[in-house]
Every structure is written in structure tokens, then in C-alpha cells.
Write a protein that holds these residues in place. Structure first.
Motif, short mmCIF file in Angstrom:
data_model
loop_
_atom_site.label_atom_id
_atom_site.label_comp_id
_atom_site.label_asym_id
_atom_site.label_seq_id
_atom_site.Cartn_x
_atom_site.Cartn_y
_atom_site.Cartn_z
N ASP A 196 0.51 -1.56 -0.04
CA ASP A 196 0.13 0.11 -0.22
C ASP A 196 0.79 1.17 0.15
O ASP A 196 1.16 1.67 1.00
CB ASP A 196 -0.87 -0.11 0.76
CG ASP A 196 -1.89 1.17 1.32
OD1 ASP A 196 -1.85 2.07 0.52
OD2 ASP A 196 -3.08 0.94 1.97
N PHE A 197 0.83 1.54 -1.03
CA PHE A 197 2.07 3.00 -1.39
C PHE A 197 0.96 4.60 -1.05
O PHE A 197 1.56 5.25 -2.04
CB PHE A 197 3.01 2.91 -2.35
CG PHE A 197 3.84 1.91 -2.02
CD1 PHE A 197 4.60 2.47 -0.85
CD2 PHE A 197 4.85 0.69 -2.81
CE1 PHE A 197 5.96 1.50 -0.64
CE2 PHE A 197 6.08 0.50 -2.53
CZ PHE A 197 6.02 0.61 -1.42
N LEU B 123 4.09 -12.04 6.22
CA LEU B 123 5.29 -11.41 6.26
C LEU B 123 4.47 -9.81 6.81
O LEU B 123 3.88 -9.52 5.49
CB LEU B 123 6.71 -11.21 5.71
CG LEU B 123 6.29 -13.18 5.21
CD1 LEU B 123 7.58 -13.21 4.57
CD2 LEU B 123 6.56 -13.95 6.34
N PHE B 124 4.54 -9.25 8.41
CA PHE B 124 4.28 -8.08 8.32
C PHE B 124 5.76 -7.50 8.37
O PHE B 124 6.13 -7.77 9.41
CB PHE B 124 3.15 -8.16 9.66
CG PHE B 124 2.23 -8.53 9.08
CD1 PHE B 124 0.72 -8.08 7.91
CD2 PHE B 124 1.35 -10.16 8.75
CE1 PHE B 124 -0.30 -8.39 8.33
CE2 PHE B 124 0.14 -10.29 8.78
CZ PHE B 124 -0.53 -9.70 7.80
N PRO B 125 6.10 -5.85 8.21
CA PRO B 125 6.93 -5.85 8.46
C PRO B 125 6.27 -5.08 10.00
O PRO B 125 5.58 -5.44 10.57
CB PRO B 125 6.56 -4.15 7.78
CG PRO B 125 6.41 -4.84 6.62
CD PRO B 125 5.06 -5.61 7.44
N ALA B 126 8.00 -5.36 11.08
CA ALA B 126 7.86 -4.82 12.52
C ALA B 126 8.13 -3.40 12.49
O ALA B 126 7.53 -1.83 11.36
CB ALA B 126 9.70 -5.16 13.16
N GLY C 277 3.24 -1.71 4.01
CA GLY C 277 1.64 -0.39 4.36
C GLY C 277 1.27 -0.53 4.74
O GLY C 277 0.68 -1.75 5.63
N VAL C 278 1.08 1.04 6.28
CA VAL C 278 -0.24 1.01 6.66
C VAL C 278 -0.91 0.94 6.17
O VAL C 278 -1.95 1.73 5.17
CB VAL C 278 0.61 2.19 8.04
CG1 VAL C 278 -0.76 2.51 8.93
CG2 VAL C 278 1.62 2.57 8.40
N THR C 279 -2.18 0.20 6.80
CA THR C 279 -3.19 0.07 5.25
C THR C 279 -4.81 -0.42 6.59
O THR C 279 -4.26 -1.17 7.92
CB THR C 279 -3.56 -0.95 5.12
OG1 THR C 279 -2.07 -1.28 3.61
CG2 THR C 279 -4.72 -1.29 4.22
#
Length: 164
Positions: free
Chosen positions: A21-22, A64-67, A47-49
Motif C-alpha cells: 500500500d503506497f 509476513l508483516f514489517p515490524a 504499508g500501513v493499511t
């Protein structure tokens, strides 16, 4: 890089592969299903969604989710069956639930924290597995044993039978 705005509407958006999500994703009342592109292939979410309904319904997939990233769920989160949610990098990844959000399914969480609304700290999901059951049994056994022994002090002395 071009920025795209997508409105989730009230339908279902099936995504095969990774979610990045950009731009602007408008959750509306729609459902997003994140599906693996191939059997056994991990799905990367970046991306924060904010989602209304998010389905991780493919069975046995690593998501997989970024820390240090937060995904907001307004309506429902379907964890699927036997999936793993993994934070990538140092730290935790977070899901923030909306006031009416519900969770269905089961998944293993690896440094992924699901927060209830208005919760000052993360609320863990109970672990149902061999290690969780053993820990629970030990805690309950310790409480039962502790209650069997008399308390010290005056109450303990009055409970004892009198001797001549």
C-alpha cells in the motif's frame, strides 16, 4: 512511481500475492482476501493499511508483516486455519481492532500483536497448544496446593485443635 486510489466498496477484492500500500486504499465495507500466488508461497503485506474485512483464509501460509507497522481492522479479521503471521525485522507488527471487530480462525503469531480497542497495552490471544496447556495446568496446580496449607498468624493458631 504513480499513486493509485482504490475504494474497497462493498464487494470482495481477491489479491493473489503480496499487498503493498503506497497509495490510498479506502476500506469502505468491502472484504480483502490475501491469497498466496502459489501453494506454500509466503504473502508479504507492506504499508500501513485500514481494512474493514481482512481474510487470510488460505490454509498453511506464512503472512509476513514489517515490524513496527500497524494494520487496522474495522469489522473482521479471518486468520484462516494453520497460517503463521510473522513480523519481519526487529520488533513487533501490530493489528489494531476497531470497536466492533471480530476475529475468526486460528493462526500462530510470531511477534505479531493484536490489540483490542482502547487498550493501553497489547492483549495477547490465549495459546492453545501443548506448552500453553502445560503452563495452565502448572498454574492451577500451584493455586490448589497453596490453598491447602494454613495461613500463618492468629487464624492458623485458632484452627488447630487444643491439647491439654
Amino acid at each position: 512511481m504513480a499513486v493509485l486510489t482504490i475504494d474497497g466498496g462493498s464487494g470482495v477484492l481477491n489479491v493473489k500475492g503480496n499487498w503493498t500500500d503506497f497509495g490510498d486504499f479506502i476500506a469502505s465495507t468491502g472484504r480483502v482476501r490475501l491469497l498466496a500466488a502459489c501453494t506454500g508461497t509466503p504473502v508479504q503485506v507492506t504499508g500501513v493499511t485500514t481494512f474493514c474485512h481482512l481474510d487470510l483464509s488460505t490454509t498453511g501460509i506464512d503472512y509476513l508483516f514489517p515490524a513496527d507497522q500497524t494494520i487496522t481492522i474495522l469489522c473482521s479479521l479471518n486468520l484462516g486455519q494453520g497460517n503463521r503471521l510473522i513480523a519481519v525485522g526487529g520488533g513487533n507488527a501490530f493489528f489494531q481492532l476497531g470497536p466492533a471487530a471480530v476475529i475468526t480462525g486460528t493462526a500462530d503469531l510470531d511477534r505479531v500483536v493484536i490489540r483490542q480497542p482502547d487498550s493501553p497495552s497489547p492483549v495477547p490471544i490465549p495459546a492453545i497448544g501443548p506448552a500453553g496447556l502445560v503452563t495452565l495446568a502448572l498454574l492451577l496446580g500451584g493455586v490448589a496446593t497453596w490453598r491447602q496449607y494454613p495461613r500463618s498468624g492468629a487464624a492458623a493458631l485458632t484452627d488447630r485443635p487444643k491439647t491439654a
